[in-house]
Scaffold this motif. Structure first.
Motif, PDB file in Angstrom:
ATOM      1  N   GLY A  69      41.838  40.593  46.282  1.00  0.00           N
ATOM      2  CA  GLY A  69      40.848  40.396  47.343  1.00  0.00           C
ATOM      3  C   GLY A  69      41.343  40.817  48.704  1.00  0.00           C
ATOM      4  N   ASP A  70      41.414  39.881  49.622  1.00  0.00           N
ATOM      5  CA  ASP A  70      41.684  40.171  51.035  1.00  0.00           C
ATOM      6  C   ASP A  70      43.095  40.661  51.324  1.00  0.00           C
ATOM      7  OD1 ASP A  70      39.131  39.268  51.403  1.00  0.00           O
ATOM      8  OD2 ASP A  70      39.690  37.390  52.354  1.00  0.00           O
ATOM      9  N   VAL A  71      44.078  40.198  50.569  1.00  0.00           N
ATOM     10  CA  VAL A  71      45.479  40.557  50.831  1.00  0.00           C
ATOM     11  C   VAL A  71      46.125  41.016  49.527  1.00  0.00           C
ATOM     12  CG1 VAL A  71      47.726  39.750  51.646  1.00  0.00           C
ATOM     13  CG2 VAL A  71      45.636  38.845  52.693  1.00  0.00           C
ATOM     14  N   ARG A  72      46.632  42.234  49.544  1.00  0.00           N
ATOM     15  CA  ARG A  72      47.382  42.772  48.410  1.00  0.00           C
ATOM     16  C   ARG A  72      48.670  43.374  48.943  1.00  0.00           C
ATOM     17  NH1 ARG A  72      44.548  47.078  46.456  1.00  0.00           N
ATOM     18  NH2 ARG A  72      43.255  47.026  48.295  1.00  0.00           N
ATOM     19  N   LEU A  73      49.746  43.194  48.216  1.00  0.00           N
ATOM     20  CA  LEU A  73      51.071  43.657  48.632  1.00  0.00           C
ATOM     21  C   LEU A  73      51.765  44.341  47.462  1.00  0.00           C
ATOM     22  CD1 LEU A  73      52.106  40.211  50.122  1.00  0.00           C
ATOM     23  CD2 LEU A  73      51.348  42.158  51.468  1.00  0.00           C
ATOM     24  N   TRP A  74      52.560  45.359  47.779  1.00  0.00           N
ATOM     25  CA  TRP A  74      53.398  45.969  46.737  1.00  0.00           C
ATOM     26  C   TRP A  74      54.543  46.738  47.377  1.00  0.00           C
ATOM     27  CZ3 TRP A  74      48.586  47.636  48.079  1.00  0.00           C
ATOM     28  CH2 TRP A  74      48.422  48.977  48.407  1.00  0.00           C
ATOM     29  N   PRO A  75      55.711  46.657  46.717  1.00  0.00           N
ATOM     30  CA  PRO A  75      56.872  47.402  47.201  1.00  0.00           C
ATOM     31  C   PRO A  75      56.882  48.804  46.625  1.00  0.00           C
ATOM     32  CG  PRO A  75      57.508  46.035  45.364  1.00  0.00           C
ATOM     33  CD  PRO A  75      56.029  45.789  45.599  1.00  0.00           C
ATOM     34  N   THR A  76      57.451  49.728  47.356  1.00  0.00           N
ATOM     35  CA  THR A  76      57.624  51.094  46.853  1.00  0.00           C
ATOM     36  C   THR A  76      58.720  51.759  47.686  1.00  0.00           C
ATOM     37  OG1 THR A  76      56.438  53.085  46.150  1.00  0.00           O
ATOM     38  CG2 THR A  76      55.882  52.217  48.328  1.00  0.00           C
ATOM     39  N   THR A  77      58.952  53.016  47.382  1.00  0.00           N
ATOM     40  CA  THR A  77      59.918  53.812  48.138  1.00  0.00           C
ATOM     41  C   THR A  77      59.196  55.024  48.700  1.00  0.00           C
ATOM     42  OG1 THR A  77      61.686  53.101  46.659  1.00  0.00           O
ATOM     43  CG2 THR A  77      62.122  55.033  48.015  1.00  0.00           C
ATOM     44  N   VAL A  78      59.384  55.274  49.991  1.00  0.00           N
ATOM     45  CA  VAL A  78      58.795  56.430  50.661  1.00  0.00           C
ATOM     46  C   VAL A  78      59.927  57.174  51.365  1.00  0.00           C
ATOM     47  CG1 VAL A  78      57.218  57.198  52.479  1.00  0.00           C
ATOM     48  CG2 VAL A  78      56.561  55.285  50.985  1.00  0.00           C
ATOM     49  N   ALA A  79      60.093  58.436  51.034  1.00  0.00           N
ATOM     50  CA  ALA A  79      61.147  59.265  51.623  1.00  0.00           C
ATOM     51  C   ALA A  79      62.515  58.591  51.505  1.00  0.00           C
ATOM     52  CB  ALA A  79      60.816  59.587  53.080  1.00  0.00           C
ATOM     53  N   GLY A  80      62.775  57.976  50.328  1.00  0.00           N
ATOM     54  CA  GLY A  80      64.062  57.355  50.083  1.00  0.00           C
ATOM     55  C   GLY A  80      64.260  56.011  50.757  1.00  0.00           C
ATOM     56  N   ARG A  81      63.203  55.461  51.337  1.00  0.00           N
ATOM     57  CA  ARG A  81      63.313  54.193  52.068  1.00  0.00           C
ATOM     58  C   ARG A  81      62.388  53.153  51.429  1.00  0.00           C
ATOM     59  NH1 ARG A  81      61.538  53.398  58.272  1.00  0.00           N
ATOM     60  NH2 ARG A  81      59.527  53.563  57.247  1.00  0.00           N
ATOM     61  N   ALA A  82      62.907  51.933  51.208  1.00  0.00           N
ATOM     62  CA  ALA A  82      62.097  50.849  50.639  1.00  0.00           C
ATOM     63  C   ALA A  82      61.090  50.368  51.677  1.00  0.00           C
ATOM     64  CB  ALA A  82      62.986  49.697  50.206  1.00  0.00           C
ATOM     65  N   VAL A  83      59.823  50.363  51.282  1.00  0.00           N
ATOM     66  CA  VAL A  83      58.773  49.889  52.175  1.00  0.00           C
ATOM     67  C   VAL A  83      57.890  48.893  51.432  1.00  0.00           C
ATOM     68  CG1 VAL A  83      58.712  52.004  53.570  1.00  0.00           C
ATOM     69  CG2 VAL A  83      57.155  51.750  51.629  1.00  0.00           C
ATOM     70  N   LEU A  84      57.168  48.127  52.204  1.00  0.00           N
ATOM     71  CA  LEU A  84      56.191  47.192  51.673  1.00  0.00           C
ATOM     72  C   LEU A  84      54.822  47.679  52.105  1.00  0.00           C
ATOM     73  CD1 LEU A  84      55.454  44.451  50.328  1.00  0.00           C
ATOM     74  CD2 LEU A  84      55.643  43.443  52.625  1.00  0.00           C
ATOM     75  N   TYR A  85      53.934  47.874  51.141  1.00  0.00           N
ATOM     76  CA  TYR A  85      52.546  48.182  51.448  1.00  0.00           C
ATOM     77  C   TYR A  85      51.801  46.861  51.614  1.00  0.00           C
ATOM     78  CZ  TYR A  85      52.334  53.233  50.728  1.00  0.00           C
ATOM     79  OH  TYR A  85      52.477  54.588  50.840  1.00  0.00           O
ATOM     80  N   VAL A  86      50.958  46.804  52.637  1.00  0.00           N
ATOM     81  CA  VAL A  86      50.118  45.643  52.905  1.00  0.00           C
ATOM     82  C   VAL A  86      48.689  46.158  53.023  1.00  0.00           C
ATOM     83  CG1 VAL A  86      49.639  43.738  54.497  1.00  0.00           C
ATOM     84  CG2 VAL A  86      52.010  44.536  54.176  1.00  0.00           C
ATOM     85  N   ALA A  87      47.849  45.768  52.077  1.00  0.00           N
ATOM     86  CA  ALA A  87      46.431  46.159  52.102  1.00  0.00           C
ATOM     87  C   ALA A  87      45.618  44.930  52.490  1.00  0.00           C
ATOM     88  CB  ALA A  87      45.991  46.686  50.740  1.00  0.00           C
ATOM     89  N   LEU A  88      44.862  45.064  53.567  1.00  0.00           N
ATOM     90  CA  LEU A  88      44.051  43.964  54.082  1.00  0.00           C
ATOM     91  C   LEU A  88      42.586  44.365  54.050  1.00  0.00           C
ATOM     92  CD1 LEU A  88      46.255  43.179  57.222  1.00  0.00           C
ATOM     93  CD2 LEU A  88      46.313  42.027  54.992  1.00  0.00           C
ATOM     94  N   ALA A  89      41.737  43.449  53.636  1.00  0.00           N
ATOM     95  CA  ALA A  89      40.301  43.725  53.566  1.00  0.00           C
ATOM     96  C   ALA A  89      39.540  42.574  54.211  1.00  0.00           C
ATOM     97  CB  ALA A  89      39.865  43.892  52.115  1.00  0.00           C
ATOM     98  N   SER A  90      38.547  42.927  55.030  1.00  0.00           N
ATOM     99  CA  SER A  90      37.701  41.917  55.664  1.00  0.00           C
ATOM    100  C   SER A  90      36.306  42.495  55.833  1.00  0.00           C
ATOM    101  CB  SER A  90      38.269  41.510  57.024  1.00  0.00           C
ATOM    102  OG  SER A  90      38.023  42.517  57.984  1.00  0.00           O
ATOM    103  N   LEU A  91      35.405  41.706  56.339  1.00  0.00           N
ATOM    104  CA  LEU A  91      34.053  42.193  56.613  1.00  0.00           C
ATOM    105  C   LEU A  91      34.072  43.262  57.701  1.00  0.00           C
ATOM    106  CD1 LEU A  91      32.073  38.832  56.505  1.00  0.00           C
ATOM    107  CD2 LEU A  91      32.226  40.597  54.733  1.00  0.00           C
ATOM    108  N   ASP A  92      35.094  43.242  58.551  1.00  0.00           N
ATOM    109  CA  ASP A  92      35.216  44.221  59.636  1.00  0.00           C
ATOM    110  C   ASP A  92      35.806  45.545  59.176  1.00  0.00           C
ATOM    111  OD1 ASP A  92      34.162  42.475  61.557  1.00  0.00           O
ATOM    112  OD2 ASP A  92      36.122  41.538  61.843  1.00  0.00           O
ATOM    113  N   GLY A  93      36.377  45.592  57.965  1.00  0.00           N
ATOM    114  CA  GLY A  93      36.950  46.824  57.458  1.00  0.00           C
ATOM    115  C   GLY A  93      38.221  46.573  56.680  1.00  0.00           C
ATOM    116  N   ASP A  94      38.790  47.666  56.210  1.00  0.00           N
ATOM    117  CA  ASP A  94      40.012  47.613  55.408  1.00  0.00           C
ATOM    118  C   ASP A  94      41.140  48.303  56.162  1.00  0.00           C
ATOM    119  OD1 ASP A  94      38.389  46.516  53.461  1.00  0.00           O
ATOM    120  OD2 ASP A  94      38.180  48.387  52.354  1.00  0.00           O
ATOM    121  N   ALA A  95      42.368  47.882  55.868  1.00  0.00           N
ATOM    122  CA  ALA A  95      43.536  48.512  56.477  1.00  0.00           C
ATOM    123  C   ALA A  95      44.641  48.622  55.437  1.00  0.00           C
ATOM    124  CB  ALA A  95      44.027  47.693  57.669  1.00  0.00           C
TER     125      ALA A  95
END
Length: 147
Positions: A69-95
């Motif tokens: 739903g509103d908050v989803r998280l997942w770890p990954t690697t981008v350009a050899g660097r560990a990052v955390l993706y944060v997906a946020l959803a609301s009535l105002d939009g998604d990020a």
């Protein structure tokens, strides 16, 4: 008064698959609200955008995909660097945001030092919330029989 653990971090907000912008944010954790983490994003508007969700969800998101739903998280690697993706959803939009995983992990570790995982209690959180509500409520005098 309560003790807080805060950290300023730069998130990356995806605008398209190849474009994005830097978004400064403050991560906050308060011992009087031991179950939640609070993210305040400064997006160039008059009021910042605030999100709160379970600290356990953030800890899990640093290890594996989680949330619905509103908050989803997942770890990954981008350009050899560990990052955390944060997906946020609301009535105002998604990020969709990314942040260096190690910076979030080190901040989360500080919150664990303040309130160890598993020692938070729902009763403690409810008591703190009730105290805050009662402190903010206007006082009234007891009714009298002067009618």
């Amino acid at each position: 008064m309560y003790v807080a653990v805060e950290r300023e971090l730069e998130f990356w907000l995806a605008m398209s698959p190849k474009r994005g912008i830097s978004v400064p944010a403050r991560l906050s954790y308060r011992e009087d609200d031991p179950l939640a983490v609070h993210f305040t994003f400064h997006v160039g508007t008059e009021a910042p955008v605030e999100w709160s969700f379970a600290r356990d969800l953030l800890a899990e998101g640093l290890r594996r995909p989680c949330g619905r739903g509103d908050v989803r998280l997942w770890p990954t690697t981008v350009a050899g660097r560990a990052v955390l993706y944060v997906a946020l959803a609301s009535l105002d939009g998604d990020a969709l945001l990314t942040v260096p995983a190690e910076e979030v992990r080190s901040w989360l570790h500080l919150t664990h030092r303040l309130v160890a995982p598993g020692t938070e209690s729902i009763a403690q959180a409810l008591d703190a919330e009730l105290d805050a509500v009662l402190a903010a409520a206007p006082t009234s005098e007891a009714p009298t029989d002067d009618l």
